[in-house]
Write a protein that holds these residues in place. Structure first.
Motif, PDB file in Angstrom:
ATOM      1  N   VAL A 230      50.238-101.731  62.778  1.00 39.33           N
ATOM      2  CA  VAL A 230      49.565-102.613  63.736  1.00 39.33           C
ATOM      3  C   VAL A 230      50.483-103.690  64.290  1.00 39.33           C
ATOM      4  N   LEU A 233      51.257-103.592  67.987  1.00 39.97           N
ATOM      5  CA  LEU A 233      50.246-103.845  69.011  1.00 39.97           C
ATOM      6  C   LEU A 233      50.722-104.915  69.991  1.00 39.97           C
ATOM      7  N   TYR A 291      43.151-110.274  65.174  1.00 40.98           N
ATOM      8  CA  TYR A 291      43.269-109.293  66.263  1.00 40.98           C
ATOM      9  C   TYR A 291      43.738-107.943  65.711  1.00 40.98           C
ATOM     10  N   ALA A 292      44.746-107.973  64.837  1.00 46.45           N
ATOM     11  CA  ALA A 292      45.232-106.744  64.211  1.00 46.45           C
ATOM     12  C   ALA A 292      44.160-106.121  63.325  1.00 46.45           C
ATOM     13  N   GLN A 294      40.923-106.412  63.618  1.00 53.74           N
ATOM     14  CA  GLN A 294      39.874-105.823  64.458  1.00 53.74           C
ATOM     15  C   GLN A 294      40.274-104.430  64.940  1.00 53.74           C
ATOM     16  N   ALA A 295      41.518-104.294  65.383  1.00 50.14           N
ATOM     17  CA  ALA A 295      41.984-102.998  65.872  1.00 50.14           C
ATOM     18  C   ALA A 295      41.897-101.950  64.775  1.00 50.14           C
ATOM     19  N   ALA A 296      42.369-102.290  63.577  1.00 44.57           N
ATOM     20  CA  ALA A 296      42.355-101.333  62.469  1.00 44.57           C
ATOM     21  C   ALA A 296      40.926-101.039  62.010  1.00 44.57           C
ATOM     22  N   ASN A 298      38.014-101.428  63.654  1.00 42.60           N
ATOM     23  CA  ASN A 298      37.191-100.721  64.642  1.00 42.60           C
ATOM     24  C   ASN A 298      37.605 -99.258  64.766  1.00 42.60           C
ATOM     25  N   LEU A 299      38.846 -98.947  64.388  1.00 45.93           N
ATOM     26  CA  LEU A 299      39.295 -97.561  64.402  1.00 45.93           C
ATOM     27  C   LEU A 299      38.833 -96.803  63.170  1.00 45.93           C
ATOM     28  N   SER A 330      34.391-107.510  65.552  1.00 44.84           N
ATOM     29  CA  SER A 330      34.110-106.345  64.715  1.00 44.84           C
ATOM     30  C   SER A 330      32.902-105.582  65.241  1.00 44.84           C
ATOM     31  N   CYS A 331      33.077-104.321  65.525  1.00 42.04           N
ATOM     32  CA  CYS A 331      31.969-103.494  65.998  1.00 42.04           C
ATOM     33  C   CYS A 331      30.884-103.395  64.940  1.00 42.04           C
TER      34      CYS A 331
END
Length: 365
Positions: A230, A233, A291-292, A294-296, A298-299, A330-331
């Motif tokens: 990450v 990113l 931010y990092a 969230q990306a991980a 949500n994936l 966060s989704c």
């Protein structure tokens, strides 16, 4: 979530380590295996000394079940943390992630020196352990490792060098390489903050920023060993996240704003003393790491997110800020399914502890 390719023996041993005392019938239900299959596998594990019977359990009618437990002391392994902080840390760990012995030696960023210092750490630790109990050496490296132990990316002088092969020759035992965040993630999933989580994402910052992912007890590495990178990113302002979020960037920005050059410990002291610039930079850092995360998250949609690395040094207020920022994007949180956001149990030592578990985890196939 279960991976169908994971063997019945791995599923059973993983459940024993997760749950502690458990009966054969409970193992069959938890691992989706038949009672006869469980009995065969359990007998094999008992014969190998990895599992033992610990007496009768509670009866719900009829004969009380015989309870089982794994034997933490049955095997141990050496874990090595080869990062970019100028020291090689080694530990001897048992199957319960208990650190039995440790050693730490400074090194220079030269392949032969790295090899010599790693050999010295291994030799020192190996002398403390009965040979029949030592399963091998797991080396957690700063960089990306492929399935053949080739190091494809690192800031250290180990890229394209036969590190694992040379160490195998020197140590005369199995040696495995792994990304540092993956090793730490495995330790947290087994006996750390994320114990019991089926899907876990571990996020760390230090010399770099990275994540490790554990799904159903297995490290998820991706097709090329790059899963969790990450740090590459791009932030909305165009900067690479790793450069923005690493602690030394805070120190550089602090010096630029105040005219005072400080080390990390001094920066921490000023942060806790209420220094406005230090607190502003730390809050921004929490946002970058969120931010990092969230990306991980949500994936991979984990049930646990574990924060480790230098960020933990900032304490409760920083962690609360990180958690708020993370949940805002966060989704799962927006759907009312808040993931656990946790602090690392093992801290800096988790990388070396996880390195040992890479070897111990490979005992069961």
């Amino acid at each position: 979530m279960r991976f169908t390719h994971i063997s019945g023996k791995r599923r059973i041993f993983a459940e024993l380590r997760r749950a502690g005392r458990i009966s054969r019938a409970e193992l069959a239900r938890a691992c989706a295996l038949t009672r006869p299959a469980v009995s065969v596998i359990v007998d094999e594990l008992i014969a190998s000394g990895l599992v033992r019977e610990v007496g009768p359990g509670h009866s719900t009618g009829g004969k009380p079940p015989i309870m089982l437990d794994f034997v933490p002391s049955a095997r141990c392994a050496i874990g090595i943390n080869l990062g970019g902080d100028g020291r090689i840390e080694g530990v001897v760990c048992d199957l319960a992630c208990e650190v039995l012995y440790s050693e730490s030696i400074a090194y220079e960023n030269d392949f032969e020196n790295i090899l010599q210092v790693t050999e010295k750490v291994i030799r020192t630790l190996r002398a403390k352990v009965a040979p029949e109990h030592l399963a091998g050496v797991g080396v957690a490296v700063s960089g990306i490792v492929d399935r053949n132990d080739a190091i494809m990316h690192s800031t250290l002088d180990i890229v394209g060098k036969p590190l694992a092969g040379r160490l195998r020759e020197i140590a005369g035992m199995p040696v495995m390489l792994e990304r540092r965040p993956n090793s730490a993630a495995l330790a947290e999933a087994l006996f750390g903050a994320g114990r019991g989580a089926r899907q876990l994402v571990y996020l760390t910052s230090g010399v770099g920023v990275g994540a490790g992912v554990v799904i159903a007890g297995e490290i998820f590495r991706g097709s090329h060993g790059c899963a969790g990178e990450v740090g590459l990113l791009r932030l909305p302002d165009g900067r690479v996240l790793e450069e923005a979020a690493r602690p030394r960037t805070m120190l550089r920005e602090y010096a630029k704003s105040t005219g005072r050059v400080v080390d990390f410990d001094t920066f921490l002291s000023r942060y806790f003393a209420g220094d406005a610039c230090a607190r502003r930079l730390a809050a921004a850092n929490a946002g970058y790491l969120a931010y990092a995360a969230q990306a991980a998250a949500n994936l991979f949609d984990p049930d646990a997110l574990v924060l480790g690395g230098d960020a933990l040094e900032f304490g409760d207020e920083y962690f609360a800020e990180f958690k708020r920022e993370f949940l805002a994007g966060s989704c799962a949180y927006k759907l009312g399914k808040e993931p656990m956001v946790l602090r690392s149990t093992f801290g800096r030592r988790g990388v070396a502890v996880g390195g040992a578990q890479i070897i111990l985890d490979s005992l069961i196939v």
